[in-house]
Scaffold this motif. Structure first.
Motif, short mmCIF file in Angstrom:
data_model
loop_
_atom_site.label_atom_id
_atom_site.label_comp_id
_atom_site.label_asym_id
_atom_site.label_seq_id
_atom_site.Cartn_x
_atom_site.Cartn_y
_atom_site.Cartn_z
N MET A 1 40.29 -22.86 20.21
CA MET A 1 41.20 -21.85 20.75
C MET A 1 42.59 -22.43 20.94
O MET A 1 43.59 -21.79 20.59
N VAL A 2 42.70 -23.61 21.51
CA VAL A 2 44.00 -24.23 21.76
C VAL A 2 44.69 -24.55 20.44
O VAL A 2 45.89 -24.32 20.28
N LEU A 3 43.95 -25.06 19.48
CA LEU A 3 44.54 -25.37 18.18
C LEU A 3 45.04 -24.12 17.49
O LEU A 3 46.15 -24.10 16.93
N SER A 4 44.28 -23.05 17.52
CA SER A 4 44.70 -21.78 16.91
C SER A 4 45.96 -21.26 17.57
O SER A 4 46.88 -20.79 16.90
N TRP A 5 46.02 -21.31 18.89
CA TRP A 5 47.20 -20.85 19.62
C TRP A 5 48.43 -21.69 19.23
O TRP A 5 49.50 -21.15 18.98
N PHE A 6 48.26 -23.00 19.20
CA PHE A 6 49.36 -23.90 18.87
C PHE A 6 49.91 -23.60 17.48
O PHE A 6 51.12 -23.51 17.27
N LEU A 7 49.02 -23.43 16.50
CA LEU A 7 49.46 -23.16 15.14
C LEU A 7 50.13 -21.80 15.03
O LEU A 7 51.12 -21.65 14.31
N LEU A 8 49.62 -20.82 15.75
CA LEU A 8 50.23 -19.49 15.72
C LEU A 8 51.64 -19.52 16.30
O LEU A 8 52.57 -18.94 15.72
N VAL A 9 51.83 -20.22 17.39
CA VAL A 9 53.15 -20.32 18.01
C VAL A 9 54.12 -21.05 17.08
O VAL A 9 55.27 -20.64 16.93
N ARG A 10 53.67 -22.09 16.44
CA ARG A 10 54.54 -22.86 15.54
C ARG A 10 54.95 -22.07 14.31
O ARG A 10 56.06 -22.20 13.82
N MET A 11 54.05 -21.24 13.81
CA MET A 11 54.32 -20.53 12.57
C MET A 11 55.04 -19.21 12.78
O MET A 11 55.44 -18.57 11.82
N GLU A 12 55.22 -18.79 14.02
CA GLU A 12 55.83 -17.49 14.29
C GLU A 12 57.24 -17.39 13.69
O GLU A 12 57.57 -16.39 13.04
N LYS B 1 58.48 -19.15 11.22
CA LYS B 1 58.39 -19.20 9.76
C LYS B 1 57.99 -17.85 9.19
O LYS B 1 58.49 -17.43 8.15
N LEU B 2 57.08 -17.15 9.87
CA LEU B 2 56.67 -15.83 9.41
C LEU B 2 57.81 -14.82 9.53
O LEU B 2 57.96 -13.96 8.67
N ALA B 3 58.60 -14.92 10.57
CA ALA B 3 59.75 -14.02 10.73
C ALA B 3 60.76 -14.26 9.60
O ALA B 3 61.30 -13.30 9.03
N GLY B 4 61.00 -15.51 9.28
CA GLY B 4 61.90 -15.83 8.18
C GLY B 4 61.37 -15.33 6.85
O GLY B 4 62.13 -14.82 6.01
N ALA C 1 61.97 -11.64 6.47
CA ALA C 1 63.36 -11.33 6.12
C ALA C 1 63.61 -11.60 4.63
O ALA C 1 64.27 -10.79 3.95
N VAL C 2 63.09 -12.68 4.12
CA VAL C 2 63.30 -13.02 2.71
C VAL C 2 62.60 -12.01 1.80
O VAL C 2 63.14 -11.62 0.76
N ILE C 3 61.43 -11.55 2.18
CA ILE C 3 60.72 -10.55 1.38
C ILE C 3 61.51 -9.25 1.36
O ILE C 3 61.60 -8.59 0.32
N GLY C 4 62.10 -8.87 2.48
CA GLY C 4 62.94 -7.67 2.51
C GLY C 4 64.15 -7.80 1.61
O GLY C 4 64.52 -6.86 0.89
N GLU C 5 64.77 -8.96 1.62
CA GLU C 5 65.92 -9.21 0.75
C GLU C 5 65.52 -9.19 -0.71
O GLU C 5 66.23 -8.63 -1.56
#
Length: 57
Positions: A17-28, A30-33, A36-40
């Motif tokens: 659970m902690v590892l999944s949370w950590f990875l999700l927070v770190r990748m947030e 990158k996913l937002a970026g 944006a690139v897919i929209g462009e």
């Protein structure tokens, strides 16, 4: 967040659970970026097809 706090989370919630949370927070960001690139890219493809005028950067 210090090491003892992280170990407390691991003890309370479990390592997966902690590892999944950590990875999700770190990748947030990158996913937002990526979103944006897919929209462009979508706008550029439409401009190349002639559907809409190309956006000036």
């Amino acid at each position: 967040m210090d090491v003892s706090e992280v170990f407390g989370f691991i003890k309370d919630f479990g390592f997966p659970m902690v590892l999944s949370w950590f990875l999700l927070v770190r990748m947030e960001n990158k996913l937002a970026g990526l979103t944006a690139v897919i929209g462009e890219l979508s706008c550029n493809i439409a401009a190349l097809r002639g559907d809409v005028p190309k956006k000036q950067a």
